[in-house]
Every structure is written in C-alpha cells, then in structure tokens.
Design an enzyme around this catalytic site. Sequence first.
Site, PDB file in Angstrom:
ATOM      1  N   GLU A  41      -3.890   9.408   8.213  1.00  0.00           N
ATOM      2  CA  GLU A  41      -2.422   9.301   8.322  1.00  0.00           C
ATOM      3  C   GLU A  41      -1.899  10.178   9.464  1.00  0.00           C
ATOM      4  O   GLU A  41      -0.857   9.905  10.034  1.00  0.00           O
ATOM      5  CB  GLU A  41      -1.754   9.703   6.990  1.00  0.00           C
ATOM      6  CG  GLU A  41      -2.004   8.721   5.851  1.00  0.00           C
ATOM      7  CD  GLU A  41      -0.953   7.617   5.730  1.00  0.00           C
ATOM      8  OE1 GLU A  41       0.197   7.835   6.100  1.00  0.00           O
ATOM      9  OE2 GLU A  41      -1.320   6.509   5.265  1.00  0.00           O
ATOM     10  N   CYS A  53     -11.203   2.741  -0.476  1.00  0.00           N
ATOM     11  CA  CYS A  53      -9.823   3.116  -0.132  1.00  0.00           C
ATOM     12  C   CYS A  53      -9.503   2.353   1.139  1.00  0.00           C
ATOM     13  O   CYS A  53     -10.315   2.331   2.074  1.00  0.00           O
ATOM     14  CB  CYS A  53      -9.718   4.618   0.100  1.00  0.00           C
ATOM     15  SG  CYS A  53      -8.134   5.116   0.812  1.00  0.00           S
ATOM     16  N   CYS A  79      -4.247  -1.472  -2.212  1.00  0.00           N
ATOM     17  CA  CYS A  79      -4.401  -0.032  -2.408  1.00  0.00           C
ATOM     18  C   CYS A  79      -5.271   0.141  -3.643  1.00  0.00           C
ATOM     19  O   CYS A  79      -4.922  -0.350  -4.725  1.00  0.00           O
ATOM     20  CB  CYS A  79      -3.019   0.589  -2.623  1.00  0.00           C
ATOM     21  SG  CYS A  79      -3.055   2.327  -3.074  1.00  0.00           S
ATOM     22  N   HIS A 104      -7.651   2.852   3.528  1.00  0.00           N
ATOM     23  CA  HIS A 104      -7.539   3.621   4.774  1.00  0.00           C
ATOM     24  C   HIS A 104      -8.900   3.789   5.465  1.00  0.00           C
ATOM     25  O   HIS A 104      -8.967   3.949   6.685  1.00  0.00           O
ATOM     26  CB  HIS A 104      -7.030   5.032   4.482  1.00  0.00           C
ATOM     27  CG  HIS A 104      -5.567   5.139   4.255  1.00  0.00           C
ATOM     28  ND1 HIS A 104      -4.946   4.609   3.153  1.00  0.00           N
ATOM     29  CD2 HIS A 104      -4.589   5.735   4.996  1.00  0.00           C
ATOM     30  CE1 HIS A 104      -3.650   4.888   3.212  1.00  0.00           C
ATOM     31  NE2 HIS A 104      -3.409   5.565   4.327  1.00  0.00           N
ATOM     32  N   ASP A 122       0.863  -1.192   0.000  1.00  0.00           N
ATOM     33  CA  ASP A 122       0.000   0.000   0.000  1.00  0.00           C
ATOM     34  C   ASP A 122       0.890   1.230   0.000  1.00  0.00           C
ATOM     35  O   ASP A 122       2.065   1.168   0.378  1.00  0.00           O
ATOM     36  CB  ASP A 122      -0.928   0.029   1.218  1.00  0.00           C
ATOM     37  CG  ASP A 122      -1.864   1.236   1.192  1.00  0.00           C
ATOM     38  OD1 ASP A 122      -2.456   1.512   0.134  1.00  0.00           O
ATOM     39  OD2 ASP A 122      -2.001   1.924   2.219  1.00  0.00           O
ATOM     40  N   SER A 123       0.311   2.362  -0.383  1.00  0.00           N
ATOM     41  CA  SER A 123       1.052   3.621  -0.339  1.00  0.00           C
ATOM     42  C   SER A 123       1.423   3.987   1.100  1.00  0.00           C
ATOM     43  O   SER A 123       2.357   4.753   1.314  1.00  0.00           O
ATOM     44  CB  SER A 123       0.191   4.736  -0.938  1.00  0.00           C
ATOM     45  OG  SER A 123      -0.991   4.861  -0.170  1.00  0.00           O
TER      46      SER A 123
HETATM   47  N1  DGL Z   1      -4.975   3.352   0.645  1.00  0.00           N
HETATM   48  C1  DGL Z   1      -4.973   3.857  -0.685  1.00  0.00           C
HETATM   49  C2  DGL Z   1      -6.184   3.361  -1.457  1.00  0.00           C
HETATM   50  O1  DGL Z   1      -6.754   2.318  -1.133  1.00  0.00           O
HETATM   51  C3  DGL Z   1      -4.877   5.327  -0.894  1.00  0.00           C
HETATM   52  C4  DGL Z   1      -4.089   6.173  -0.033  1.00  0.00           C
HETATM   53  C5  DGL Z   1      -3.347   7.235  -0.789  1.00  0.00           C
HETATM   54  O2  DGL Z   1      -3.953   8.197  -1.273  1.00  0.00           O
HETATM   55  O3  DGL Z   1      -2.153   7.048  -0.891  1.00  0.00           O
HETATM   56  O4  DGL Z   1      -6.579   3.974  -2.416  1.00  0.00           O
END
Ligand code: DGL
Length: 298
Positions: A182, A216, A97, A218, A34-35
């Site tokens: 974050e 997403c 991600c 997150h 993931d990012s």
């Molecule tokens: N967790 C990432 C997703 O599922 C996105 C987070 C980011 O913007 O880096 O899209």
Amino acid sequence: MSNPKEPAKTDINSPSDNIRNGATDFSYPIGIFDSGYGGLTILDEIRKKMPEYDYIYLGDNARTPYGTRSFDVVYKYTLECVTHLFDMGCQLVVLACNTASAKALRTIQQHDLPLIDGNRRVLGVIRPTVEAVGEMTKSKHIGLFATSGTVQSDSYPLEIQKIYKDIFVTSEACPMWVPLIENNEHNSDGADFFVRKNIENLLNADTFIDTIILGCTHYPLLANKIKSYLPEGVKLVSQGEIVAKSLAEYMLRHSEMNNRCSKFGTIRYLTTESVEKFSSSASLFLNEEIKAEHIDLG
Ligand code: DGL
C-alpha cells in the site's frame, strides 16, 4: 432503429450521462470489492476474461487494512460496502479480498442477503482458490501466505478439508506485506527482509510443501520477489486467473444472473479515501491511468 431507452455504450472508465445516483436504467454492473487496492489484481483478470460486462470497483482505502481487524469490524465494513454496491445496481458482488471472504462472506450470504434481496449474490475468493489448488499439489502439502485475519479464521484449512481430506495446510501470516504494498515499498530492500523471513518460517514449518497460495489479493505485486527466494519445485499460486475462470463458469451455470448483469464494457472506480491517492496507486496495480470517484460510507 435502436431502443431509445438504451444508453450509449460508454467509454471505459467514463460514467455515462444516463447515470443517476450511480446506476442507469440499464446498468447492472458486477461489483468488485476489496479493503484497498489488492482486489485490482482480481479485477484485472476478470476483465481480461469477461470484458463485455460492466464493473464497479470499490476500495475501502480509508479503512484499510482489514487484515488485522476483528471479525465484527470486518463484517460491518464489508456489509456497508456490499450494500453500497447493491444500491448502485450491482446484482452480484465479488469479495476480491480474502480477509472479507474469510470473516464476512458466510454471514452476509446466510443472514443479510435474504433480508436485502434474495436474488442478489455475493461470492468470495477462497472457495475457487481451494478447488483449483487441490489439483496442483503432488506432495499434498500446501502452504498459505495471508493476512493475520485470514490465517486466524482458519478458512483455508477448513475449506481444503471439506474437499481434499488428504491435503495438509500450513499457514504463515504476513502482516507486513500489505503495508509495504500500500505504501509502494514492495520493490525496496526492506521488502526482501520480510519476504525472506516469512518464506523461511513457512518452509521450516513444513519441508514437504510444493505449492503455496498467495491468499491475499495484494500479494501478486510481491510475486516476483517471493519466487526469487523459493526453492526450485515450489509453485506459487496467485488467485486472479482462478477467480476469473470461476466467475465465468458461474455465469454459464446461472443464466438468470448472467442475463441480469449489463454488458456495455464500462468500469468505475470508487474509493472511500482521496481520489488522487487512489488514482495514482491504482495505476501501479493496473498499469493504466484510471479516474476514481470518492464515496462516503458509514
Ligand atoms: N487484500 C486483502 C486480502 O485479500 C487484505 C488487505 C487488508 O489487510 O486489508 O486479504
């Protein structure tokens, strides 16, 4: 007598002595990428369902967020991370991600994998989510909360159209949600403002929505807050369990891949940022103490 070459089963999150340059003779982990921290919500569910496998989690925290970046940049960063995981012995990498799944997965699968190693695999999170959610809606009107990048890519409406021609998708980009999470501000009053605003935008755009995808990885950290503002009868769908179930089914269907993945129950956490920051923030996502390792990419 045990095989003398076989490494001792390592403690969870404690790299074995046999590890050289990140891989052991026998360690062929599943890579989870993931990012940043969001993929931990996916990893958590995968490990609950498939605890026997070895895993390496890679968070590209130094370059997060990906959600506002261009196709080219998300592709370049994602490929670097996937290549690093392959170099560490991963046979299979899950892009945990949505942004990377939307903007990089197809090119990596079609262009890069055949050049790197046609036997390795990279899987995303959008297809399994779409397959599951199509069965959940009664009104056939689905909402999507996601990053700007995922929304702009149109990946969800396009994938849904491939399988369910009669389902209508309305998307709402939520660019403030990842930074709130974050920065550990997702339980603050400031978060309520943005959550309410995005819910209102989505439900005003389509009043028939009965199912909303948290598109997403997150966003599950905001799930309780989001649910508290949703009208009764509107379901909120997180991806963790869906992706875990889909991966377990993939392993059943692909015994050659299943046999190549090692099963000592270990996990390692890699970050491109500071290990102290990663370890303390990751603990929020997983509710357990973890030790991270730093890597340099690019
Ligand atoms: N967790 C990432 C997703 O599922 C996105 C987070 C980011 O913007 O880096 O899209």
